[in-house]
Enzyme design. Structure first.
Site, mmCIF file in Angstrom:
data_model
loop_
_atom_site.group_PDB
_atom_site.id
_atom_site.type_symbol
_atom_site.label_atom_id
_atom_site.label_comp_id
_atom_site.label_asym_id
_atom_site.label_seq_id
_atom_site.Cartn_x
_atom_site.Cartn_y
_atom_site.Cartn_z
ATOM 1 N N GLU A 106 0.829 -1.254 -0.110
ATOM 2 C CA GLU A 106 0.041 -0.107 -0.025
ATOM 3 C C GLU A 106 1.052 1.259 0.083
ATOM 4 O O GLU A 106 0.310 2.385 -0.458
ATOM 5 C CB GLU A 106 -0.861 -0.042 1.354
ATOM 6 C CG GLU A 106 -2.283 -0.840 0.838
ATOM 7 C CD GLU A 106 -3.055 -0.618 2.087
ATOM 8 O OE1 GLU A 106 -3.066 0.324 3.013
ATOM 9 O OE2 GLU A 106 -4.235 -1.147 1.725
ATOM 10 N N HIS A 134 9.333 -26.621 0.516
ATOM 11 C CA HIS A 134 8.749 -27.687 -0.091
ATOM 12 C C HIS A 134 7.776 -27.331 -1.077
ATOM 13 O O HIS A 134 6.729 -28.093 -1.286
ATOM 14 C CB HIS A 134 8.337 -28.909 0.990
ATOM 15 C CG HIS A 134 9.455 -29.452 1.677
ATOM 16 N ND1 HIS A 134 10.275 -30.473 1.477
ATOM 17 C CD2 HIS A 134 10.106 -28.882 2.874
ATOM 18 C CE1 HIS A 134 11.110 -30.596 2.412
ATOM 19 N NE2 HIS A 134 11.023 -29.671 3.083
ATOM 20 N N LYS A 175 -13.087 0.950 -2.420
ATOM 21 C CA LYS A 175 -14.085 1.132 -1.313
ATOM 22 C C LYS A 175 -15.487 1.998 -1.963
ATOM 23 O O LYS A 175 -16.671 1.941 -1.804
ATOM 24 C CB LYS A 175 -13.492 2.030 -0.133
ATOM 25 C CG LYS A 175 -12.431 1.326 0.714
ATOM 26 C CD LYS A 175 -12.023 2.239 1.668
ATOM 27 C CE LYS A 175 -10.916 1.549 2.822
ATOM 28 N NZ LYS A 175 -10.888 2.258 3.915
HETATM 29 O O1 PA5 Z 1 -3.555 0.737 5.773
HETATM 30 C C1 PA5 Z 1 -4.739 1.440 5.412
HETATM 31 O O2 PA5 Z 1 -4.754 2.379 5.574
HETATM 32 C C2 PA5 Z 1 -6.053 0.439 4.993
HETATM 33 O O3 PA5 Z 1 -5.504 -0.804 5.088
HETATM 34 C C3 PA5 Z 1 -6.772 0.740 6.164
HETATM 35 O O4 PA5 Z 1 -6.471 0.331 7.400
HETATM 36 C C4 PA5 Z 1 -8.072 -0.265 5.846
HETATM 37 O O5 PA5 Z 1 -8.607 0.202 4.829
HETATM 38 C C5 PA5 Z 1 -9.234 -0.009 7.038
HETATM 39 O O6 PA5 Z 1 -9.641 1.309 7.208
HETATM 40 P P1 PA5 Z 1 -10.278 1.723 8.394
HETATM 41 O O7 PA5 Z 1 -9.355 1.706 9.633
HETATM 42 O O8 PA5 Z 1 -10.516 3.326 8.009
HETATM 43 O O9 PA5 Z 1 -11.370 1.173 8.579
#
Ligand code: PA5
Length: 464
Positions: A292, A321, A433
């Protein structure tokens, strides 16, 4: 007990010039790496990167520990409802620092602490199975969401609040503890209205950098993990990360090596292979952090770059393996990071002299076997000119896990700077989203819904 990185097998003198990094390459990129770190530290001083200050939260630790003790006294189960950065840090800490079969231990063996569950998916079969084994009446639910609107987490929250309201009625609110933004978002609104106990995710700390906030610390403390030690491990790594000399700063050195591997040597795949099942969650957490943070279409200046190497999880020895054949003989597009533990918590001896032709195993331990297999794999990869480096943890403890988490976060942020991208946003995740909200009929998403419907009407044209 400091963690260390050995990158001997990344270098040209170990694996040859074609795939190995040369001293000249390191020298050439050194300035960019140091400049990126200095920039990061400067921005931090201007309150730019609050994740870097998370090791220093003494008051919060006291509050969390007090709450954790109260929860332990009142509840049999503690359940995290969250996803992505709001779940993976929790999983990584429990996996690393609790008994491997923690939830199967009896109440006493868990030191009277609740069982821990992290529900990080909305798979209906799994959720229904969870409801078969966990009694909500004896359970505390920790709703974790930074945005306060994530559909998966909010759906789980709605399901559990309906069940609890039906069964417990007016005291239902005592079964929720929320970890969310301090001011904004629907979950903050609900929390304040319903009177849930809550913790705040500090401003400017994104999900994948939030494990050392209440996001990860509350459930860790509930299970008895020493969060003070965890943070002090992170702070000792912070001290090492202050040096702008690659030879003193493991995050900087690793950032530089990964940058050269990807940008100059075309290594598009970063395998993290942990020789300890307890580090499996850390690898999952790292895969999210890396993906990310660094998988980006645009550079800071708006140029299309489509950058980022793909992280892959592997567990030693199991994946010797399974995936190792590909690492050894497949395309030269991979760089492997081993996670090595010097001393496991336990030793298990293999009995001597019981079966003919297996005498060579007798008298060794499973620990010896794990170590021999890791060294054997490192050597085989090196001989096949496959770049690999090793991060060694003297042991798995709160301190070393704190160090590792902090180092990997800083390393990722430095690489982001070196790529000239923003390692702190995730526009690609946002896009999916938005689509889910539109498909589920959320107000304000009507236009997008129409677009998706016409796309779906066109149907699938190529199905076998
Ligand atoms: O790292 C990130 O920003 C995302 O993985 C969020 O943690 C994830 O989408 C969940 O979002 P939120 O904490 O707003 O529910």
């Amino acid at each position: 007990m400091d963690i260390k990185i050995d990158f001997t097998n990344m270098m040209a003198d170990a694996i040859g010039d074609e795939h190995g990094i040369t001293d000249k390459e390191i020298k050439d990129v050194n300035d960019l790496a140091s400049k990126s770190l200095i920039e990061l530290q400067d921005e931090r001083r201007k309150k730019g990167h609050p994740f870097m200050d998370l090791p220093y939260q003494d008051d919060l630790v006291d509050e969390i520990e007090k709450t954790a003790d109260e929860i332990s006294e009142g509840f049999e189960n503690f359940v995290v409802l969250g996803i992505g950065g709001s779940a993976l840090g929790n999983i990584s800490l429990h996996n690393a620092l609790n008994h491997p079969y923690y939830n199967m231990l009896g109440h006493e063996a868990r030191n009277g602490r609740p069982k821990i569950f992290v529900m990080d998916n909305v798979d209906p079969d799994k959720f229904s199975g969870f409801l078969d084994v966990v009694d909500p009446k004896t359970t505390m639910f920790n709703v974790i969401t930074k945005s306060g609107t994530t559909v998966e987490t909010m759906s789980q929250f709605l399901i559990m609040s309906r069940i609890l309201k039906n069964r417990i009625r007016k005291d239902y609110y005592k079964h929720f503890i929320c970890t969310t933004d301090g001011k904004q978002g629907l979950m903050r609104e609900i929390t304040d209205r319903e009177g849930f106990k809550s913790f705040i995710i500090p401003d400017g700390v994104g999900g994948r950098y939030s494990v050392l906030t209440p996001v990860g610390l509350v459930s860790a403390s509930v299970s008895g993990i020493n969060i003070n030690e965890l943070l002090s491990g992170a702070s000792s790594m912070d001290e090492r990360c202050a040096f702008d000399d690659i030879n003193d700063n493991p995050a900087l050195m690793n950032a530089l090596l990964q940058y050269i591997s990807y940008k100059k040597r075309g290594k598009n795949v970063l395998i993290m292979m942990a020789y300890a099942n307890a580090l499996s969650g850390i690898v999952d957490w790292f895969c999210q952090l890396w993906s990310e943070s660094l998988g980006k279409k645009d550079s800071i200046s708006g140029e299309t770059v489509n950058c980022g190497s793909t992280p892959v999880k592997a567990i030693g020895v199991t994946d010797q393996h399974s995936q190792l054949q590909l690492y050894m003989e497949g395309p030269f597009d991979k760089v492997i990071t081993f996670l090595h533990v010097e001393r496991f918590n336990k030793n298990i001896e293999i009995p001597k002299g019981t079966v003919d032709k297996l005498e060579y195993l007798g008298g060794h331990t499973l620990n010896d076997l794990m170590e021999a297999e890791m060294i054997g794999t490192q050597l085989a990869l090196t001989e096949n000119k496959r770049p690999n480096c090793t991060i060694t943890l003297p042991e798995i403890s709160e301190s070393t896990i704190g160090q590792l988490i902090y180092m990997l976060e800083v390393q990722t942020a430095i690489v982001g700077k070196m790529y000239e991208i923003n390692p702190f946003d995730q526009p690609g995740v946002e896009a999916s989203k938005i689509n889910s909200h539109a498909l589920l009929g959320r107000e304000g998403y009507e236009e997008r819904r129409k677009e998706i419907e016409s796309y779906r009407k066109a149907g699938s044209k190529h199905v076998v």
